[in-house]
Design an enzyme around this catalytic site. Structure first.
Site, PDB file in Angstrom:
ATOM      1  N   GLU A 158       0.719  -1.335   0.160  1.00 14.36           N
ATOM      2  CA  GLU A 158      -0.029  -0.101   0.002  1.00 14.36           C
ATOM      3  C   GLU A 158       0.864   1.235   0.040  1.00 14.36           C
ATOM      4  O   GLU A 158       0.498   2.115   0.798  1.00 14.36           O
ATOM      5  CB  GLU A 158      -1.087  -0.072   1.065  1.00 14.36           C
ATOM      6  CG  GLU A 158      -1.991  -0.984   0.882  1.00 14.36           C
ATOM      7  CD  GLU A 158      -3.102  -1.051   2.139  1.00 14.36           C
ATOM      8  OE1 GLU A 158      -4.566  -1.302   1.933  1.00 14.36           O
ATOM      9  OE2 GLU A 158      -2.802  -0.756   3.383  1.00 14.36           O
ATOM     10  N   GLU A 234      -6.386  -7.739  -0.725  1.00 13.09           N
ATOM     11  CA  GLU A 234      -7.007  -7.974   0.454  1.00 13.09           C
ATOM     12  C   GLU A 234      -8.548  -7.465   0.334  1.00 13.09           C
ATOM     13  O   GLU A 234      -8.937  -6.444   0.514  1.00 13.09           O
ATOM     14  CB  GLU A 234      -6.268  -6.693   1.410  1.00 13.09           C
ATOM     15  CG  GLU A 234      -4.950  -6.977   1.663  1.00 13.09           C
ATOM     16  CD  GLU A 234      -4.267  -6.183   2.718  1.00 13.09           C
ATOM     17  OE1 GLU A 234      -4.991  -5.322   3.389  1.00 13.09           O
ATOM     18  OE2 GLU A 234      -2.995  -6.064   2.639  1.00 13.09           O
TER      19      GLU A 234
END
Length: 585
Positions: A158, A234
């Site tokens: 991320e 995710e």
């Protein structure tokens, strides 16, 4: 040996389209004797792949000290995945977030204030390179094209939410390829245009992280990843808890509907988390977006497989969805059995200050040092000095308490300062004698710009505007606590005032999972048979700590407690199942 590549529209395994149905399972959050059980239950839900992060600060707690055995034996974990006939995705960071202490970055990395964080700064990159090379020594021979289970490796984590240093990402790719990683490389970001643009490079396959509005978010992802498979790396099927908040849950049917939307669109998915496990010891992280919020010991995450490894309603809802798109085994895991219930008295032990000299060595300082100045990355430090003032006085911490401080004068509690409440000042009714400040690190921030921050009483302390000197700083070796918890008790067997040790014994007919109810305790740490379960706190929402069966034994078992505040009912109470809170979101 197989060939795994990214084709024009799909993943391809040996030339045929392949959909990844993965579940997140962090080996470092599960007792190693239970890895095979959790992996097998993932396959029984219909998954074909296990995904895991790699926690740098667990593997290298001190620079050059590499640990890759026992509960950190990544190679064995991947071999168990292969033995179950499944593939693996490895995400080594170096930053992992994961609600893990410091986002997985080792605290020692930031003792040099010149070290850059998650960018192409030479000292940071040198340390990262050493770490990744060690990880890839384990991963490279276990890639799918070498007959192993690993089909994907992720670069950073991320990153678009943190920075946009393309040279840094390129260097991670270079190190990864130079270390023999040949499988496709991915990145992950939340599917917003800015994050997707900043967090990847040409040649890396972009994936997304989200838990709702799947169709919309996959459309955004497709704009930035125009070819190949769409991947939700995710799929947030639950959420984490922090102390003093509520227990987060998500509706099983609503979450299953989002999973269905991903798969109906032809997407691949990684269920985060399939099984959350536990932040054993002092490994939980924290968030700080204006209020410091330390993460609970439980990482149940409202996952399909609960913290104790048992299937939930969400497990079966997800299994039904997956069965629409892939073959699912006929076998299902059994329901959760009731755990043994028993109670034993908790014996008062010595005050912490009375045995502090047996828990760590002190060093002298004129000015108050931080944990990091002392080379102490996690846990507790006791600071003491002599004060001699007439009447009361006001103690003020210069900048910030990180994270909780118990103040005592001649062993008598004077008050508590908590970072989460932005507390920095305390009125001492008496300011003559030994001033002791017991400081607890409650977890380093794991997300955002406060990564790598130091711990302790930042900015020092002042007493009525004057800075005390002549400090002794004693970092505590918490591994020594169990041996002392059953030691001498205060007079008349009464619990000591302030931080203290306590002990107990209980007996089992056979090893078993247990649920320790801490509702009547205050705040502290607890061990069973020398294994540090983690933190407890009456604030909740978490009320029970799980004791994994491999930690227990037939016959006599020992409990040790370090209580910082006060226990209302001195009883060790094991209950039939987990009590993590009941409020839904």
């Amino acid at each position: 040996m197989s060939r795994f590549v990214i084709g024009p529209t799909d993943f391809e395994l040996d030339g045929r389209p392949h959909r990844i149905l993965a579940g997140a399972l962090h080996y470092f959050r599960v007792h190693p004797d239970l890895w095979a059980d959790r992996i097998r239950k993932a396959r029984l839900m219909g998954l074909n792949t296990i995904e895991t992060y790699v926690a740098w600060n667990a593997h290298e707690p001190r620079r050059g000290e590499w640990i890759a055995d026992g509960g950190l034996d990544l190679g064995r974990f991947l071999d168990l995945v292969a033995a179950e006939g499944m593939h693996a995705i490895v995400r080594p960071g170096p930053y992992i977030c994961a609600e893990w202490d410091n986002g997985g970055l080792p605290a020692w990395l930031f003792r040099d204030p010149e070290v850059g964080v998650r960018r192409s700064e030479r000292r940071y990159v040198a340390a990262v390179t050493e770490f990744l090379e060690r990880v890839y020594e384990i991963v490279a021979p276990r890639q799918v094209d070498a007959g192993g289970p690993v089909v994907l490796v992720q670069i950073e984590n991320e990153y678009g939410a943190y920075g946009a240093d393309k040279d840094y990402l390129a260097e991670l790719v270079r190190v990864t390829r130079a270390a023999g990683i040949t499988v496709p490389l991915t990145t992950i970001d939340q599917p917003t245009p800015q994050m997707l643009a900043d967090g990847s490079l040409p040649g890396l396959h972009l994936t997304g992280s989200f838990g709702s509005r799947a169709v919309e978010r996959m459309a955004t992802l497709r704009e930035f990843q125009p070819t190949g498979p769409l991947v939700c790396m995710e799929f947030w099927c639950g959420w984490f808890d922090d102390w003093g908040s509520h227990h987060h849950t998500t509706d099983a049917s609503a979450s299953a509907a989002e999973l269905d939307a991903i798969l109906a669109a032809g997407g691949s998915v990684n269920v985060y988390m399939f099984h959350g496990g536990t932040n054993f010891g002092l490994t939980s992280g924290a968030n700080d977006k204006g209020r410091y919020a330390p993460i609970t010991t439980s990482y149940d995450y409202d996952a399909p497989l609960d913290e104790a490894g048992h299937p939930t309603a969400k497990y079966f809802a997800f299994r039904d969805v997956i069965a629409k798109y892939a073959d699912v085994p006929d076998e299902v895991p059994p329901p959760a059995p009731a755990a043994p219930e028993l109670e034993v008295p908790l014996r008062p032990g010595p005050a912490l200050l009375d045995v502090a000299d047996r828990l760590g060595e002190a060093s002298a300082h004129e000015a108050l040092p931080t944990f990091d100045d002392l080379g102490h990355d996690r846990g507790v430090v006791v600071f003491t000095t002599r004060i001699d003032r007439d009447g009361p006085a006001t103690l003020v911490v210069g900048e910030e308490v990180r994270d909780r401080a118990w103040v005592l004068v001649d062993g008598v509690p004077a008050g508590v300062l908590g970072r989460d409440a932005h507390e920095r000042a305390l009125r001492l009714p008496v300011a003559r004698g030994e001033l002791a400040i017991v400081v607890e690190d409650q977890g380093r921030v794991n997300y955002g710009q406060r990564l790598g921050e130091h711990k302790g009483l930042i900015g020092g302390v002042r007493l009525d505007g004057e800075e005390p000197s002549g400090w002794l700083a004693r970092p505590l070796d918490l591994d020594r606590v169990p041996a002392l918890a059953g030691g001498h008790a205060p007079a008349e067997g009464q619990a000591a005032a302030g931080p203290a040790l306590l002990g107990a014994e209980f007996h089992l007919e056979a090893p078993a999972d247990l649920f320790l109810d801490t509702a009547d305790w205050g705040k502290g740490l607890v061990w069973v048979n020398g294994f540090l379960l983690g933190r407890y706190w009456r604030r909740g929402p978490q009320r029970t700590l799980i004791v994994p069966a491999p930690v227990t034994r037939a016959g006599r078992n020992e409990v040790a407690v370090l209580e910082f505040e006060a226990i209302a009912d001195p009883v060790v109470r094991f209950v039939a199942g987990p009590l993590l809170g009941h409020t839904e979101v």
